[in-house]
Design a protein around this motif. Sequence first.
Motif, PDB file in Angstrom:
ATOM      1  N   ALA A 341       4.993  -1.462  -7.206  1.00 53.98           N
ATOM      2  CA  ALA A 341       5.771  -1.640  -5.974  1.00 53.98           C
ATOM      3  C   ALA A 341       5.411  -2.936  -5.253  1.00 53.98           C
ATOM      4  N   ASP A 342       4.176  -3.401  -5.429  1.00 52.15           N
ATOM      5  CA  ASP A 342       3.746  -4.627  -4.757  1.00 52.15           C
ATOM      6  C   ASP A 342       4.334  -5.886  -5.385  1.00 52.15           C
ATOM      7  N   ASP A 343       4.967  -5.751  -6.524  1.00 49.81           N
ATOM      8  CA  ASP A 343       5.589  -6.888  -7.212  1.00 49.81           C
ATOM      9  C   ASP A 343       7.091  -6.611  -7.306  1.00 49.81           C
ATOM     10  N   PRO A 344       7.922  -7.329  -6.537  1.00 47.52           N
ATOM     11  CA  PRO A 344       9.362  -7.024  -6.520  1.00 47.52           C
ATOM     12  C   PRO A 344      10.016  -7.042  -7.899  1.00 47.52           C
ATOM     13  N   ALA A 345       9.602  -7.962  -8.763  1.00 51.71           N
ATOM     14  CA  ALA A 345      10.208  -8.019 -10.099  1.00 51.71           C
ATOM     15  C   ALA A 345       9.843  -6.771 -10.902  1.00 51.71           C
ATOM     16  N   LYS A 346       8.583  -6.368 -10.831  1.00 45.61           N
ATOM     17  CA  LYS A 346       8.162  -5.159 -11.551  1.00 45.61           C
ATOM     18  C   LYS A 346       8.822  -3.922 -10.951  1.00 45.61           C
ATOM     19  N   GLN A 347       8.947  -3.887  -9.619  1.00 47.45           N
ATOM     20  CA  GLN A 347       9.575  -2.735  -8.982  1.00 47.45           C
ATOM     21  C   GLN A 347      11.029  -2.602  -9.412  1.00 47.45           C
ATOM     22  N   ALA A 348      11.729  -3.725  -9.522  1.00 45.43           N
ATOM     23  CA  ALA A 348      13.133  -3.675  -9.930  1.00 45.43           C
ATOM     24  C   ALA A 348      13.271  -3.154 -11.358  1.00 45.43           C
ATOM     25  N   ARG A 349      12.330  -3.500 -12.221  1.00 50.58           N
ATOM     26  CA  ARG A 349      12.430  -3.103 -13.617  1.00 50.58           C
ATOM     27  C   ARG A 349      11.841  -1.723 -13.892  1.00 50.58           C
TER      28      ARG A 349
END
Length: 677
Positions: A341-349
């Motif tokens: 969740a702290d990384d927007p790119a990881k959260q999106a994926r």
Amino acid sequence: MPRLPFPTLLLLAALPCGAEEGMWLFNKFPRQDVRKRFGFTVTDQFLNTLQLASVRFNNGGSGSFVSPNGLLFTNHHVGADCIYQVSSKENDYMKNGFAAGSLGNEKPCPSLEVNVLLKIETVTEKIKAGTTDATAPAEAARLRRANAAALEKQCAADTGNRCDVVTLFSGGRYDLYQYKKYTDVRLVFAPEESIAAFGGDPDNFTYPRYCLDFALFRAYENGKPAQVKHYLPWSKTGARDKELIFVSGHPGRTERLATMAELQFQRDVVMPLSLDANGRLIQKLLAFGQTDPENKRIARDLLASLQNSVKARTGFLAGLRQDDLMRLKQEQENRLRKAIADDPAKQARFGKTWDEIAAAYAEYKDFYRPYTFLERAPGSGSELFAIAKGLLRYQAEKAKPNGERLREWNDANLPAQEQRLYSPAPIYPALEILTLTEFFSNLVATFGPAEPFVAKILAGRSPAAAAADYVNRSRLADVAVRKSPAAMDDPMMQVAQALEPKARELRKRYEDRVEAITVASSTRIAQARFAIYGDNEYPDATFTLRLTYAAVKGYTNEAGRPVPWATDFAGLYARASGVEPFALPPSWLRAKAALRLKTPYNFVSTADTHGGNSGSPTVNAKGEIVGILFDGNLEGLPNQYLYRDTRERSVHVASQGIIEALGKVYRAASVLKELGF
């Protein structure tokens, strides 16, 4: 019948491995950790010898070569299938033990196959070829199955070996394993069951223990003892307190990387159903065995298997009901989800994957019970029904292209399926009627008597009357009939045919709506996990070869009393009461005066092991046999979900205890000579 895998293992964040935790891949073994903790350097030669000397038994256990002439070392309870099958009313080798004495007297096992892992190749990209994150889960699963079947078939054609694609990290990685297989396996030596399983069900998963749980077999090639280059020599001194040991074997399914949704599903759905169904069958088998000594003999193997399963799953369920364990698992999952969740790119994926998994298990809950009784584990132990269902699938699946078959019927698996289908192992009508009655009763309870396929099978009769009729008219106990066109007209085939449409429907629903989604989702979690934590962890167990290192070590029990690292023969005789399951066989009563009673017998270690590790060789830093793993204690059962080593222990038979028994109780001179004594 081989059971389908449980739901795909799912990943969550884990704490860094500590102590002796880890069911490590041989090609990813933490050598530096061993050197740091124990000052021992694990060499390529050490690993290579241990890998090629270790074997997998196809009935769910492990073992090892212990002589250059194909002598195999495993647990009595792993070899019990063969011991049971070659026994008879007149020659009960489970009760009286067996010693061949010479090669000519070694008894062929009807159904055993052993595998030696030769080579590992990572094939992740080949398995995922044609798929992307956007591919629909069911289509992606179909493509992966087809790719795996093609790879396995090509590998087998190129090498002549057994080739299996192994799923690791829930689809984060795929490896291709090549195995040399031995299908001619013969019984060499087995002690009496009453000493191999001394203490029976009451002592199972406990410690202190007093079991001589080992047996010896031999692998043959072209009618002669297999000549093997890699085998494990026997230690002249045996196991010692606090020494470094290694356990090489094939642990079954663990769920340390499971999401909370899967753990809750196991706790609330899987374990209660299993305990209820198996518990009811156990009671019927116990009553059956009390009616006649022969009934007791023929029910022994199935009963022991079910009792072991119930006790293990009782421990698993207790772990899942531990507030501390579930809190720790939740914290681990939360830690990984926060990192994403702290990384927007990881959260999106990756952010929605846990919700997708939870939704899949919510749907699975709606049909888990019917799917279990019709497809995952049908038949309640009936061999005739298993054969009928297998023959029906064999005919249907073999007619399809390899890549479109059910996974267990692809070309790579056909030889093993044929060995099972045409095994000459004995089938007992009285036991068949009991188990088929239980199966029909489960169908009535699950689907209702008015369900068309249930009504067709029963035809107005009670489950018991219908079962007796099908068993008494079936001719599938005859291997020649199974191999003939007449098999398809057998009465037992009528049962399999009546159930087949619904069984396939439920399987497709599981594969498309549960397995495909959870694999796709957990693969994404694996990718996120690798990005955050790296790939220096071990995957959940998959009944493939793993290696753990540990210390021989006692513990302090809940009452605060020390539990020593080893038991001895003196403790065995003190524990014996003369009443089953604590009655010693006559050979042990006669030999007491000759035995060195302080010889270590069973011992415990912190080895990270699980079901499937039964029969695993336990070796010292010289690569010498110092024991054989046969159990764990009750405290260690929740290690299926989270490794701890406060009181959690693996239990082994000490090598020096085996040698003492072979020499003083059984006077097995030829076996001792082959082992180097």
